[in-house]
Design an enzyme around this catalytic site. Structure first.
Site, PDB file in Angstrom:
ATOM      1  CB  SER A 187      62.944  18.785  87.191  1.00  0.00           C
ATOM      2  OG  SER A 187      62.311  19.318  86.050  1.00  0.00           O
ATOM      3  CG  HIS A 222      59.572  16.217  83.888  1.00  0.00           C
ATOM      4  ND1 HIS A 222      60.690  15.745  83.245  1.00  0.00           N
ATOM      5  CD2 HIS A 222      59.990  17.268  84.629  1.00  0.00           C
ATOM      6  CE1 HIS A 222      61.731  16.494  83.581  1.00  0.00           C
ATOM      7  NE2 HIS A 222      61.333  17.432  84.408  1.00  0.00           N
TER       8      HIS A 222
END
Lengths: 83, 245
Positions: free
Chosen positions: B120, B143
């Protein structure tokens, strides 16, 4: 705003132990302090000493000092204001 | 090769001098003087903590600890390079971007190595360094951003806010790596790979193939690269601002 792979319920888990004291009288949330000019996170103890949790130093040599390894009880800390 | 050896000898001389100065300055002799290093190491672990203090069950890296350290490293003349050890699950977008921007703005060479996981918001931190590496078994998860505790996007404004936060991450990553914004967005929204979510898990070599990371490597590889970058910077004049980048 968080951008993490951890599920939000794990980040903000139900367990709230802030400020609670452990069995040996130490505070469970480590606080930032300074020891011999090195930033540390530690658990202060009632007698003014503290148990080291983590070094915040970027000097790799500091991590080789046995007296600064995690879990060591140290004296002469300078507490930082705030957390 | 011989140049590298000369560089190491100089380092040893320098270390000797530094021990000397610390005795002079502090008036005390260290019991076991550890050889001082011209490289400093920044450990970025757990959740990257931002404006909100996270509950204590999280291991965190706090921006208020890290940011002044980066300034100190940039200013300290005896520090010549910075190694970033990354094993983090992500965290606060603004804290992560702040650390990334500071790292990318340093004149001293920096090498990041993703170990275990760099997920992330760790992706911009990894790519912000002069050179980035990933361990063969380390993973990076790319993501979309999610809103904490909200499964449904209720209003147009919420959607647009999320979109703009996401753009900041995409812009930084594409500007500091070989990955284009389009390719990164594609990795972000890929379906069928993650269990509960959309996105991509890149393991070792795959992160290099995607253009995010420069090379697969180990600790010795990252140190070799860092020493190489330091040697280049020395040749170009040590204190010349913006000498390497």
């Amino acid at each position: 705003m968080l951008y993490t792979i951890m599920p939000i319920e794990m980040v903000f888990g139900a367990e709230q132990s802030v400020g609670q004291n452990g069995v040996d009288g130490t505070v469970r949330v480590p606080v930032a302090a300074e020891l011999q000019g090195i930033g540390v996170l530690c658990h202060p103890m009632p007698d003014g000493s503290a148990r080291l949790e983590r070094l915040l130093s970027t000097d790799p040599a500091d991590f080789l000092r046995p007296e600064l390894s995690p879990g060591e009880v140290v004296y002469g800390l300078r507490m930082k204001v705030g957390r | 090769m011989s140049e590298e050896e000369i560089g190491q000898n100089q380092d040893a001389d320098k270390a000797g001098q530094q021990v000397g100065t610390s005795i002079k300055e502090f008036g005390q002799v260290a019991t076991a003087p550890a050889p001082s290093s011209n490289l400093h190491v920044l450990n970025i672990i757990g959740q990257i903590e931002g404006h909100t203090v996270l509950p204590p069950q999280n291991k965190t890296t706090k921006y208020e600890h890290v940011m002044p350290q980066l300034v100190a490293i940039e200013q300290n003349p005896s520090i010549e390079g910075l190694l970033i050890l990354l094993n983090t699950v992500g965290g606060d977008v603004e804290a992560g971007l702040a650390i990334s921007e500071l790292l990318s703005g340093m004149t001293k060479p920096s090498v990041s190595i993703v170990l275990g996981g760099g997920h992330s918001i760790a992706v911009p931190i990894a790519v912000s360094c002069s050179y980035s590496m990933i361990a063969p078994t380390a993973t990076m998860t790319i993501h979309p951003l999610r809103l904490a505790g909200q499964l449904v996007i209720g209003t147009q404004q919420t959607y647009e806010y999320l979109e703009r936060m996401q753009e900041r991450v995409i812009k930084f990553v594409s500007e500091h790596s070989r990955c284009t914004p389009e390719a990164f967005r594609e990795l972000m929204f890929k379906t069928g790979e993650l269990l509960r979510d959309v996105g991509t898990v890149l393991v070792g070599e795959a992160a290099v193939k995607a253009g995010l990371i420069d090379a697969v490597g180990t600790l010795s590889d990252s140190l070799r690269k860092l020493n190489e970058l330091i040697a280049i910077r020395r040749r170009m004049g040590t204190n010349a601002e913006g000498a390497v980048h």
